[in-house]
Enzyme design. Structure first.
Site, PDB file in Angstrom:
ATOM      1  N   HIS A 163      60.436 -74.889 -20.067  1.00 19.17           N
ATOM      2  CA  HIS A 163      60.315 -73.838 -21.088  1.00 19.17           C
ATOM      3  C   HIS A 163      58.947 -73.958 -21.735  1.00 19.17           C
ATOM      4  CE1 HIS A 163      64.489 -73.079 -20.429  1.00 19.17           C
ATOM      5  NE2 HIS A 163      64.605 -72.277 -21.469  1.00 19.17           N
ATOM      6  N   ALA A 181      69.387 -67.806 -28.287  1.00 23.34           N
ATOM      7  CA  ALA A 181      68.953 -68.443 -27.039  1.00 23.34           C
ATOM      8  C   ALA A 181      67.520 -68.051 -26.686  1.00 23.34           C
ATOM      9  CB  ALA A 181      69.910 -68.063 -25.919  1.00 23.34           C
ATOM     10  N   HIS A 182      67.019 -68.635 -25.616  1.00 29.16           N
ATOM     11  CA  HIS A 182      65.620 -68.445 -25.199  1.00 29.16           C
ATOM     12  C   HIS A 182      65.283 -66.981 -24.909  1.00 29.16           C
ATOM     13  CE1 HIS A 182      67.102 -69.745 -20.899  1.00 29.16           C
ATOM     14  NE2 HIS A 182      67.768 -68.731 -21.371  1.00 29.16           N
ATOM     15  N   ASN A 183      64.091 -66.604 -25.323  1.00 28.15           N
ATOM     16  CA  ASN A 183      63.511 -65.287 -25.021  1.00 28.15           C
ATOM     17  C   ASN A 183      64.131 -64.132 -25.812  1.00 28.15           C
ATOM     18  OD1 ASN A 183      62.106 -66.666 -22.938  1.00 28.15           O
ATOM     19  ND2 ASN A 183      63.812 -66.311 -21.549  1.00 28.15           N
TER      20      ASN A 183
END
Lengths: 320, 320, 320
Positions: C200, C241-243
């Site tokens: 990441h 969460a991511h993004n």
């Protein structure tokens, strides 16, 4: 013999706990264990007919149970007949393990001395209890607490603000920030005015290659252990209750919750915010959709979704 | 007189806040309180007809309200007529309690000196604010923060990494790792570009024999308090919003969430991941199934389940 | 050129990663970016036809993709044909950014020296990495960790026990106790026995006037960033969460969860415990009821509720 390494144990005999009871053979209680894990000097319990086949195979020296259920026990296991099995079990546990009903914080922590752990890297203010083991090439982040007797394998990354107690961790495990692992589970005998806390003498066992993301809580087992299998990945804010057993290669998304004592197979994937009720068996290769509420056992290879969760086909039908 | 012990209060008169308003009787505001808790030198508010009967009984000296609602106030309570009650209330609170709209962290913490608390045991790096009280035989774990004026009774076990502010805790309470108690709730006047934060001048009151598991968040009250009754047990990762009142002998399973200002009776059990909407009344002896979403008031002795939650019979019917 | 400030980057050429591949034009990889953010010395990826229009506009020098999808790329972008795009992307990232696949805790933290930050107030035991920037009039609570290169604007209140890494924060932001921001998201290539962790290399960007309540987790982006817009307020125990990209002026209630890569518009309000699936587009001015499970894109101005979420009218109809 696998002794309980985390809790101080008193040397007591059956008779000293159950004073009004006449035993054929009194003995010093070695440990309190589930039916199938008990040996001849162990005390076990049977509180539901659901476990009658396990009862038949127990090698325990004595078993707390009801009159009705006592018929399922083998001859060598002495039945201790009571009206409330869990209450008497809790009372016995409190005598044998006097410090397991509350998470008394470890008051013998010290800021880690790096000399004591060659090949381990530490952040600032890492607090370590007595007899903690950490394998080579592991890293422990700042403000993390590892209470006494915790074992961590090699090549692990334990992040910052993590609190671990009563836990054994394998190799190559990653635990992200602020996870809380090994605390007492949500178990007690409800009594108005003052519940009786159920002592938790189990531990948490985390296998190799597991990844656990930020803010998760994993309670230790009550009598048995809470276990997480090899290569299972767990996302943020997941709650895993006492005695839950999760298999290998599972994917557990964020905010999933497991109630106590459920067993999850291998290669299971669970979508975010799903909930798994207590005492269930979820098979291998099961896929559980996000937000589902699982309230029944699930066979291998099922894809389920919904609240309560049903096969995906049925869920889609109902919603169209 | 129960003064607000947690927030600095400015001495201001009604007229200094509401400058364009002609009061029959100006006074220095003693406190800002809910309708039924206000006395003659207190300021209160009425923003919905739902509370008209409480309004009729208030002893408050003045009440922020709308023209329409002002008819419900008794003669001795001066109505301060505004168009947006909560906005004017927030502005008034910010003047009277200038530090209650943000959780400014306590910057006067010190590592606890054990001499100052005889018969209390501490872990490492426990940070304590001014005037903190802790009763005998209590234990406080490592890295825990107790901000100024927090009160903790005797025989309590506060674990590690816990942060407590604006809170009064009874005797024999257990709080597990990483709980966050007493922070500002989720209250603000939505304005595009820059919301106005609603000052929270209430506290959290936790009664005797309560157990709160790891990672819970309990927000303090906005005007009123957030309260948790005797012998109530709360599992991991539960979220309790501002002003929620939970009765005695309740069992709240993991990841349950309470929106603001709901009242929960005694002997209520709530399954994991259930959500309780805001401003509801849940009666005594109610059982709420796991994963339920409760959006209506619930009478005593009901068993409910589902999203939205309905009587269990109806839930089972619908699902078959 | 916006360099990646948080992760150490190796100087490697396309050819040194893809050894068996003959490039028309080999180059040292400047960065790995999404299709539309890539420039001529960047590497990008295309793994689904869903992004074919972005692919047509990319300026990337090279793109990992499949044979089938390679037709959507412009002439100046060299297609690197593979069978598993995400696997090859993960392997490439691990070579270019060797430390981004695990949250190795920052081992160069120091207890903050107040002299280094004039006009910033600190609690006790604040741990700060190298090159951290904090604007004037900001406050940082006790036991908080700010890892290297984190940037915090002016007039911010960061509370106690907070852990921030890989994050850029604007002005006038409030972050309550125990939030965990910037850790690696839940991304990996599932392989039985030993998953491959997806590096990441993104960050978290939090705009001005945001408020984030206690116990939230906000993962950094994988290739892109995780962003939270101006004046958005987020309640306790929310998981992002991511993004994920959340717009301005949003209200996100307690225990809401966002799966990866979803985009949320402006002025969106989301009730407690709702879940938003991954890769969705939620429009502006959308209202999502508490407990909803959103699994489809939602147009502007919709009011939705339910599991799965449907327009409120339909939800109410179904339930009566």
């Amino acid at each position: 013999m696998s002794l309980n390494i985390f809790f101080e144990k008193e040397k007591v005999t059956l008779n000293s706990i159950f004073k009004n009871y006449k035993f054929k053979k009194n003995f010093i209680i070695n440990d309190v264990k589930p039916l199938l894990k008990s040996k001849k000097n162990d005390l076990t319990f049977l509180d539901t007919v659901k476990y009658k086949s396990e009862a038949a195979k127990t090698q325990a020296g004595a078993c707390i149970t009801t009159e009705k259920l006592s018929v399922y026990l083998p001859k060598n296991t002495e039945a201790i007949i009571v009206s409330n099995v869990l209450l008497e079990l809790a009372k016995s546990l409190k005598i044998i393990y006097p410090n397991a009903d509350i998470d008394y914080p470890d008051l013998n922590l010290k800021i880690v001395k790096k000399d004591n752990f060659s090949k381990v890297k530490f952040g600032n203010n890492v607090l370590i209890g007595k007899n903690v083991k950490i394998g080579k090439n592991s890293i422990v982040g700042s403000n993390t607490i590892l209470e006494s007797n915790v074992q961590i394998g090699s090549d692990c990354t334990i992040n910052s603000g993590v609190i671990i107690k009563n836990t054994i961790i394998g190799n190559n495990v990653v635990i992200q920030d602020n996870c809380k692992i090994g605390q007492k589970g949500f178990g007690f005998i409800p009594i108005k005015g003052k519940n009786i806390k159920f002592p938790h003498i189990g531990k948490v066992i985390i296998s190799d290659n597991v990844e656990i993301a930020s803010g998760c809580t994993i309670d230790r087992g009550s009598i048995d252990d809470t276990t997480i299998g090899d290569n299972t990945y767990i996302d943020n804010q997941v709650h895993i209750a006492h005695n839950v057993k999760i298999g290998s290669n599972c994917m557990i998304a964020g905010q999933v919750g497991f109630a106590g004592s459920s067993q999850i197979g291998n290669n299971v994937s669970i979508g975010g915010q799903a909930g798994i009720s207590g005492h269930l068996n979820i098979g291998n290769n099961v896929k559980i959709g996000g937000g589902s509420g699982v309230v029944k056992n699930i066979q291998d290879n099922q894809i389920i979704m919904g609240y309560p969760a049903v096969p995906l086909k049925d869920f889609l039908k109902k919603k169209v």
